[in-house]
Design a protein around this motif. Structure first.
Motif, short mmCIF file in Angstrom:
data_model
loop_
_atom_site.label_atom_id
_atom_site.label_comp_id
_atom_site.label_asym_id
_atom_site.label_seq_id
_atom_site.Cartn_x
_atom_site.Cartn_y
_atom_site.Cartn_z
N UNK A 52 0.84 -1.21 0.00
CA UNK A 52 0.00 0.00 0.00
C UNK A 52 0.88 1.25 0.00
N UNK A 53 1.92 1.25 0.81
CA UNK A 53 2.83 2.40 0.86
C UNK A 53 3.53 2.59 -0.47
N UNK A 54 3.98 1.49 -1.10
CA UNK A 54 4.62 1.58 -2.40
C UNK A 54 3.69 2.22 -3.42
N UNK A 55 2.43 1.79 -3.43
CA UNK A 55 1.45 2.36 -4.36
C UNK A 55 1.22 3.84 -4.08
N UNK A 56 1.12 4.19 -2.81
CA UNK A 56 0.92 5.60 -2.44
C UNK A 56 2.11 6.45 -2.84
N UNK A 57 3.31 5.85 -2.85
CA UNK A 57 4.52 6.59 -3.18
C UNK A 57 4.89 6.52 -4.66
N UNK A 58 3.96 6.07 -5.49
CA UNK A 58 4.17 6.17 -6.93
C UNK A 58 4.47 4.90 -7.69
N UNK A 59 4.63 3.77 -7.01
CA UNK A 59 4.83 2.54 -7.77
C UNK A 59 3.50 2.14 -8.41
N UNK A 60 3.57 1.80 -9.69
CA UNK A 60 2.38 1.38 -10.42
C UNK A 60 2.50 -0.12 -10.66
N UNK A 61 1.49 -0.84 -10.21
CA UNK A 61 1.45 -2.29 -10.35
C UNK A 61 0.49 -2.67 -11.46
N UNK A 62 0.87 -3.70 -12.22
CA UNK A 62 0.00 -4.30 -13.21
C UNK A 62 -0.03 -5.80 -12.97
N UNK A 63 -1.18 -6.39 -13.20
CA UNK A 63 -1.34 -7.84 -13.09
C UNK A 63 -1.66 -8.36 -14.48
N UNK A 64 -0.93 -9.38 -14.89
CA UNK A 64 -1.18 -10.02 -16.18
C UNK A 64 -2.12 -11.19 -16.00
N UNK A 65 -2.94 -11.42 -17.01
CA UNK A 65 -3.93 -12.51 -16.98
C UNK A 65 -3.87 -13.30 -18.28
N UNK A 66 -4.18 -14.57 -18.16
CA UNK A 66 -4.48 -15.42 -19.31
C UNK A 66 -5.91 -15.88 -19.07
N UNK A 67 -6.82 -15.34 -19.87
CA UNK A 67 -8.25 -15.45 -19.62
C UNK A 67 -8.52 -14.84 -18.25
N UNK A 68 -9.02 -15.61 -17.29
CA UNK A 68 -9.31 -15.04 -15.96
C UNK A 68 -8.24 -15.37 -14.93
N UNK A 69 -7.24 -16.12 -15.35
CA UNK A 69 -6.21 -16.57 -14.42
C UNK A 69 -5.03 -15.60 -14.40
N UNK A 70 -4.64 -15.12 -13.20
CA UNK A 70 -3.46 -14.25 -13.11
C UNK A 70 -2.19 -15.04 -13.43
N UNK A 71 -1.33 -14.45 -14.25
CA UNK A 71 -0.10 -15.13 -14.67
C UNK A 71 1.15 -14.44 -14.17
N UNK A 72 1.01 -13.27 -13.56
CA UNK A 72 2.17 -12.57 -13.04
C UNK A 72 1.86 -11.12 -12.77
N UNK A 73 2.90 -10.39 -12.34
CA UNK A 73 2.71 -8.98 -11.99
C UNK A 73 4.01 -8.23 -12.20
N UNK A 74 3.87 -6.93 -12.37
CA UNK A 74 5.01 -6.03 -12.49
C UNK A 74 4.74 -4.79 -11.65
N UNK A 75 5.83 -4.13 -11.26
CA UNK A 75 5.73 -2.84 -10.58
C UNK A 75 6.80 -1.94 -11.18
N UNK A 76 6.38 -0.75 -11.55
CA UNK A 76 7.28 0.23 -12.17
C UNK A 76 7.18 1.54 -11.41
N UNK A 77 8.30 2.22 -11.31
CA UNK A 77 8.32 3.49 -10.57
C UNK A 77 9.15 4.51 -11.35
N UNK A 78 8.61 5.71 -11.47
CA UNK A 78 9.37 6.80 -12.08
C UNK A 78 10.20 7.45 -10.99
N UNK A 79 11.52 7.33 -11.10
CA UNK A 79 12.43 7.86 -10.09
C UNK A 79 12.76 9.32 -10.32
N UNK A 80 12.99 9.67 -11.57
CA UNK A 80 13.29 11.04 -11.99
C UNK A 80 12.54 11.25 -13.29
N UNK A 81 12.65 12.45 -13.84
CA UNK A 81 11.92 12.74 -15.07
C UNK A 81 12.17 11.70 -16.16
#
Length: 166
Positions: A52-81
């Motif tokens: 929750x803190x990571x999300x509040x501080x700017x990390x953006x999470x994505x969840x990948x799916x194959x049909x309705x089943x989650x297959x993985x996740x990523x988190x990306x953060x913009x550190x500087x411009x």
């Protein structure tokens, strides 16, 4: 029809991210770290409060799916411009080798370009013994330094730092 789909995660997805991490974390690192180090690191990175803190501080999470089943996740953060950091990219063990990792990596690139169309850098760190190094190199990333960092409780992270220009 595309094989995989993507959803931007919200706070409501934190239990799912934690459950996915619990499935992939030990499988990924059990030959690299002791069980006690894995448990320590998992709590530091995947507690609901930390996510929750990571999300509040700017990390953006994505969840990948194959049909309705989650297959993985990523988190990306913009550190500087013009610097983005790939915090996490994990694919469920049963979907490794299916293109799921490539799909998630491509989603990261699309996301970065959607918010920063100019030149920028994508960086990440990965354990020196993690076989994902080869995956990232195939995607165009290169190692620019290594480090041995103390993370507490007597544990160290032995990382490669990788980057690529977008």
């Amino acid at each position: 029809m595309e094989k995989f789909s993507l959803k931007e995660a919200t706070r409501e997805d934190i239990p799912l991210i934690t459950a996915l991490a619990d499935r992939v974390w030990y499988e990924t690192y059990h030959e690299i770290h002791t069980r006690s180090q894995l448990e320590y690191m998992f709590e530091q990175m995947y507690s609901p409060e930390k996510l929750a803190k990571d999300m509040e501080n700017g990390q953006v999470y994505f969840i990948g799916y194959q049909e309705k089943d989650p297959i993985g996740y990523v988190a990306i953060e913009q550190k500087e411009n013009s610097l983005f950091y790939l915090q996490k990219l994990y694919v469920m063990p049963e979907t490794q080798g299916t293109g799921a990792g490539s799909f998630l990596f491509a989603a990261v690139i699309r996301f970065i370009r959607s918010i920063h169309p100019g030149k920028c850098l994508l960086e990440l760190n990965v354990n020196r013994k993690n076989r994902a190094i080869g995956f990232y190199q195939k995607k165009g990333m290169s190692i620019y330094k290594e480090s041995n960092d103390y993370i507490g409780e007597g544990f160290y992270m032995n990382n490669c730092f990788m980057r690529m220009e977008l």
